[in-house]
Design an enzyme around this catalytic site. Structure first.
Site, short mmCIF file in Angstrom:
data_model
loop_
_atom_site.label_atom_id
_atom_site.label_comp_id
_atom_site.label_asym_id
_atom_site.label_seq_id
_atom_site.Cartn_x
_atom_site.Cartn_y
_atom_site.Cartn_z
N ARG A 149 0.85 -1.19 0.00
CA ARG A 149 0.00 0.00 0.00
C ARG A 149 0.89 1.24 0.00
O ARG A 149 1.39 1.65 1.04
CB ARG A 149 -0.91 -0.02 1.25
CG ARG A 149 -2.11 0.93 1.15
CD ARG A 149 -2.74 1.12 2.52
NE ARG A 149 -1.93 2.01 3.32
CZ ARG A 149 -1.83 1.97 4.65
NH1 ARG A 149 -2.48 1.07 5.36
NH2 ARG A 149 -1.07 2.84 5.28
N HIS B 296 -3.74 4.75 4.32
CA HIS B 296 -4.87 3.81 4.26
C HIS B 296 -6.04 4.43 3.48
O HIS B 296 -6.58 3.84 2.55
CB HIS B 296 -5.31 3.41 5.67
CG HIS B 296 -6.59 2.63 5.68
ND1 HIS B 296 -6.66 1.36 5.17
CD2 HIS B 296 -7.83 2.95 6.10
CE1 HIS B 296 -7.92 0.92 5.30
NE2 HIS B 296 -8.63 1.88 5.85
N TYR C 166 3.01 5.78 11.61
CA TYR C 166 3.26 4.41 12.06
C TYR C 166 4.15 3.57 11.15
O TYR C 166 4.41 2.43 11.44
CB TYR C 166 1.92 3.68 12.31
CG TYR C 166 0.96 3.70 11.12
CD1 TYR C 166 1.15 2.82 10.06
CD2 TYR C 166 -0.10 4.59 11.07
CE1 TYR C 166 0.28 2.83 8.97
CE2 TYR C 166 -0.98 4.60 9.99
CZ TYR C 166 -0.78 3.71 8.95
OH TYR C 166 -1.63 3.72 7.88
C1 LIG Z 1 -16.03 -5.30 10.08
C2 LIG Z 1 -15.13 -4.12 10.06
N1 LIG Z 1 -14.25 -3.93 11.07
C3 LIG Z 1 -13.41 -2.88 11.04
C4 LIG Z 1 -13.45 -1.97 10.01
C5 LIG Z 1 -12.50 -0.79 9.98
N2 LIG Z 1 -11.48 -1.00 8.93
C6 LIG Z 1 -11.57 -0.38 7.74
S1 LIG Z 1 -10.31 -0.79 6.74
C7 LIG Z 1 -9.61 -1.79 7.89
C8 LIG Z 1 -8.32 -2.52 7.61
C9 LIG Z 1 -8.41 -3.49 6.50
O1 LIG Z 1 -7.14 -3.92 6.12
P1 LIG Z 1 -6.93 -4.95 4.96
O2 LIG Z 1 -7.93 -6.04 5.03
O3 LIG Z 1 -5.51 -5.34 4.95
O4 LIG Z 1 -7.29 -4.11 3.64
P2 LIG Z 1 -6.54 -2.83 3.03
O5 LIG Z 1 -7.32 -1.63 3.50
O6 LIG Z 1 -5.14 -2.83 3.52
O7 LIG Z 1 -6.62 -2.97 1.55
C10 LIG Z 1 -10.37 -1.81 9.06
C11 LIG Z 1 -10.03 -2.56 10.25
C12 LIG Z 1 -14.38 -2.20 8.97
N3 LIG Z 1 -14.46 -1.41 7.89
N4 LIG Z 1 -15.20 -3.29 9.01
#
Ligand SMILES: Cc1ncc(C[n+]2csc(CCOP(=O)(O)OP(=O)(O)O)c2C)c(N)n1
Ligand SMILES: [Mg+2]
Length: 362
Positions: A256, A260, A269
């Site tokens: 990434r 985020h 971080y």
């Molecule tokens: C069920 C749920 N829990 C928490 C969140 C908050 N949240 C949004 S993105 C994220 C991280 C996701 O990381 P990853 O699966 O690695 O995907 P990336 O964003 O890195 O592509 C979290 C915890 C959410 N959207 N849905």
């Protein structure tokens, strides 16, 4: 003691970070068409991404999840999925959605907070974005079940991040896809971060692909910055699914390169050195170097394409910016078949307040 089960996870990469072949290349790479299309689509995705971030910074766009670094995954899936396959996406798949027919303006509408962008007829039977993490994996298993019951030769593709693979939803979806041999491809964009949680503390397993083993399905790792490796792996998984041979989990190793979302500041971080090293592996430069060496792409073509891309983006942007905002009651109108009384009152108040001179602080 006997070993009753042993498994391996393969990793595939064809182009080095500097665009040099690491092993004999598949036949289809002997012609420029597909690789040049991948390149052009990745450039479009990246320029668009930059533009949307600029719009967000100037208050013309909502919170936005950048796809910087995931371009290769997007364009290869976009090319290899057929129209009647079903995409069950997450929030970093908008280039893929556009390659499947979503207009640039509708994509911008979605990210601008206008749900009409998420309900475009051009999306066919594709699902809208999933923001709740990993829930889409279960939806994909459900769609794949319907396809299987109907005996159709279609594949379902669902995409999620590395963090999502820790969720029960993801593992349950893998499990049911295995026992029912569902025509689904689980694409994990392992971009090394789940907001501020690094891959190293996300899961103790050395690969995420090996989660497939527990479900008895195919699982493999590919270089997610290498369009050739992605193409080989995705084409095989889609064929497998369409032929009724069952699901595949593909772990694409990417990075990434962005925050985020626009609501995040990754400098708090993660280290600059890590980011710098990741830029050395990014997908566009690597393919560009390869194309240059094949003499399939040059500076003139680059300049012309960059200019054309700017125009394509500007057109979509004009369409997005010119369309009036949706009616304010849209916030409520699609929640219930019959609106509860309390919400009926709120709905009326919203409408009153939205009118010129309405009391916004009522
Ligand atoms: C069920 C749920 N829990 C928490 C969140 C908050 N949240 C949004 S993105 C994220 C991280 C996701 O990381 P990853 O699966 O690695 O995907 P990336 O964003 O890195 O592509 C979290 C915890 C959410 N959207 N849905
Ligand atoms: Mg991630």
């Amino acid at each position: 003691m006997d070993t009753i089960y042993q498994a391996q996870i393969s990793y595939s990469q064809f182009l080095s970070e500097t665009g040099k072949p690491l092993q004999p290349l598949p036949d289809w790479t002997g012609q420029p068409d597909t690789l040049v299309r991948y390149y052009r689509n990745m450039v479009l995705a990246r320029q668009l991404d930059n533009k949307i971030i600029a719009l967000q910074r100037t208050g013309q766009m909502g919170t936005y999840a950048s796809l910087l670094g995931a371009e290769a995954i997007e364009v290869v899936l976009g090319d290899l999925m057929q129209r009647d396959d079903v995409l069950v996406p997450y929030y970093r798949n908008h280039a893929l959605q556009m390659l499947r027919g979503l207009s640039l303006a509708d994509m911008l509408r979605y990210w601008g907070g206008d749900e009409r962008g998420n309900a475009s007829p051009a999306m066919g039977e594709d699902f809208p974005n999933s923001v709740p993490i990993a829930t889409q994996a279960l939806h994909a298993a459900g769609v794949a079940t319907a396809i299987k019951i109907r005996g159709e030769k279609r594949a379902v593709v669902t995409v999620c991040g590395d963090g999502a693979t820790s969720k029960g939803d993801f593992l349950e979806a893998l499990n049911v896809a295995g026992v029912w041999q569902l025509p689904v491809v689980f694409m994990v964009n392992n971009n090394q971060w789940a907001i501020s949680v690094p891959r190293s503390i996300q899961c103790c397993a050395p690969t995420l692909a090996q989660k497939a083993i527990g479900a008895g399905i195919r699982g493999e790792q590919v270089d997610g910055n290498d369009v050739i490796a992605l193409h080989e792996s995705i084409a095989a998984a889609l064929k497998h699914a369409r032929e009724g041979k069952g699901p595949t989990l593909i772990e694409a190793i990417s990075y990434r390169l962005s925050d985020h979302t626009t609501a995040d500041d990754a400098t708090r971080y993660r280290s600059n050195d890590e980011l710098k090293a990741a830029w050395e592996r990014e997908p566009i430069k690597r393919l560009q170097t390869f194309l240059h060496e094949q003499q399939w792409w040059d500076e003139l073509q680059e300049t012309a394409w960059q200019k054309e891309v700017s125009q394509i983006i500007q057109q979509g942007l004009d369409d997005f910016l010119q369309q009036p905002a949706p009616p304010v009651e849209d916030l409520i109108d699609y929640l219930y078949a019959e609106l509860p009384e309390a919400l009926q009152e709120q709905r009326q108040r919203l409408i009153r307040n939205a009118q010129p001179g309405g009391n916004h602080h009522e």
